[in-house]
Write an enzyme that holds these catalytic residues in place. Structure first.
Site, mmCIF file in Angstrom:
data_model
loop_
_atom_site.group_PDB
_atom_site.id
_atom_site.type_symbol
_atom_site.label_atom_id
_atom_site.label_comp_id
_atom_site.label_asym_id
_atom_site.label_seq_id
_atom_site.Cartn_x
_atom_site.Cartn_y
_atom_site.Cartn_z
ATOM 1 C CB CYS A 191 -31.119 -7.554 -14.083
ATOM 2 S SG CYS A 191 -30.255 -8.566 -14.277
ATOM 3 C CB THR A 192 -33.469 -6.973 -18.599
ATOM 4 O OG1 THR A 192 -33.902 -5.700 -17.970
ATOM 5 C CG2 THR A 192 -34.275 -7.067 -19.863
#
Length: 298
Positions: free
Chosen positions: A192-193
């Site tokens: 994810c980010t």
């Protein structure tokens, strides 16, 4: 010259008094002329803040003075600019709130946190260890995108599985539906980010019988800092501020496709229909075209 910067951070740790942390962070942010969004719960803290470099350095020192946050992994990136009053233009205001979850999977009762972080999550992989795993296991490895599907449209790891999600809380229903049970016997790397969503997602997958689950430590941000666009990542990184996206090099691939005309673009925008809160990938020429659902309705 002012130097606009943005920090992304999170810590999973038991917090006895989230409201006291909220007041402290609100007052500190206001005093330092910071803008952004901070969420706090009994499980920890998650946020992104923008401001002038010296102010953010002061914030980091004060933040790490709190024992539970002393080892926080704080990620830095370039801000767009500061306005005439010295505030970041990348955020409309400073918002500091207490929530049941610091990342909204809709499963606060499943999350277990101790002083070391999330209990029962996937094994952590640094970017180098990810490459080692790929060298050893090759096509066996499955990249599993832990973000909303929109984010993956403009950037993702090569050949990643991208669940059809509009919001983070959609993951629980998808996992419970058995839609990804075929991955339970494979090495699955969640990403994810900045890493926070995969802390929780990987623990949810482990508890549902996925036998070999990993999480990319530091998320896409840390991977991009190390390998740029010369590794396994393709495209631009979606961010939740007015920048819209960031690139890791001057040769980032443009993999998004405009919903209106199909041209290559990394640009995202809100649907112009006032009743719609969706975002979609759209070029500047097609900016006024509603998302598919509202275009059909019209």
């Amino acid at each position: 010259m002012p130097t606009p910067k943005i920090v992304l951070f999170y810590v999973f740790a038991p917090l006895a008094d989230p409201e006291a942390i909220r007041v402290w962070q609100r007052d500190l942010g206001e005093a330092l002329k910071l803008r952004g969004r901070v969420l706090i719960s009994a499980h920890g803290i998650n946020g992104t803040l923008g401001g002038d470099l010296p102010a953010l350095k002061k914030w980091v020192r004060r933040f790490r003075d709190y024992p539970a946050f002393k080892n926080a992994d704080i990620k830095w990136s370039e801000g767009t600019a500061l306005d005439d009053d010295g505030f970041s233009v990348d955020f409309p205001k400073l918002s500091v709130k207490v929530r049941e979850e610091i990342v909204s999977f809709g499963a606060p009762g499943e999350l277990v946190v101790d002083e070391h972080g999330v209990v029962g999550g996937g094994a952590r992989l640094t970017p180098e260890q990810l490459h080692e795993l790929m060298a050893e296991r090759g096509d066996e490895v499955v990249f599993f995108d832990g973000r909303n599907a929109l984010e993956a449209q403009i950037g993702r790891f090569r050949n990643a599985v991208v669940p059809d999600t509009e919001a983070t809380r959609d993951f629980v229903d998808l996992l419970d539906s058995g839609a990804y049970d075929d991955l339970k016997g494979k090495p699955v790397v969640t990403y994810c980010t900045g890493g926070i969503r995969c802390e929780v997602l990987s623990s949810l997958m482990v508890s549902r019988g996925f036998g070999e689950v990993y999480q990319l430590e530091g998320g896409i941000v840390r991977y991009g800092e190390q390998y740029g666009d010369d590794g396994l990542w393709e495209g631009s990184l979606y961010v939740f501020d007015r920048r819209g996206s960031v690139d890791f090099s001057d040769h980032a691939a443009v993999i998004g496709r405009c919903a209106g005309c199909g041209t290559a673009t990394k640009r995202t925008a809100n649907c112009p229909d006032a009743s719609c809160r969706r975002q979609f990938v759209v070029c500047e020429t097609c900016d006024a075209i509603p998302c598919a659902e509202h275009a059909v309705a019209a």
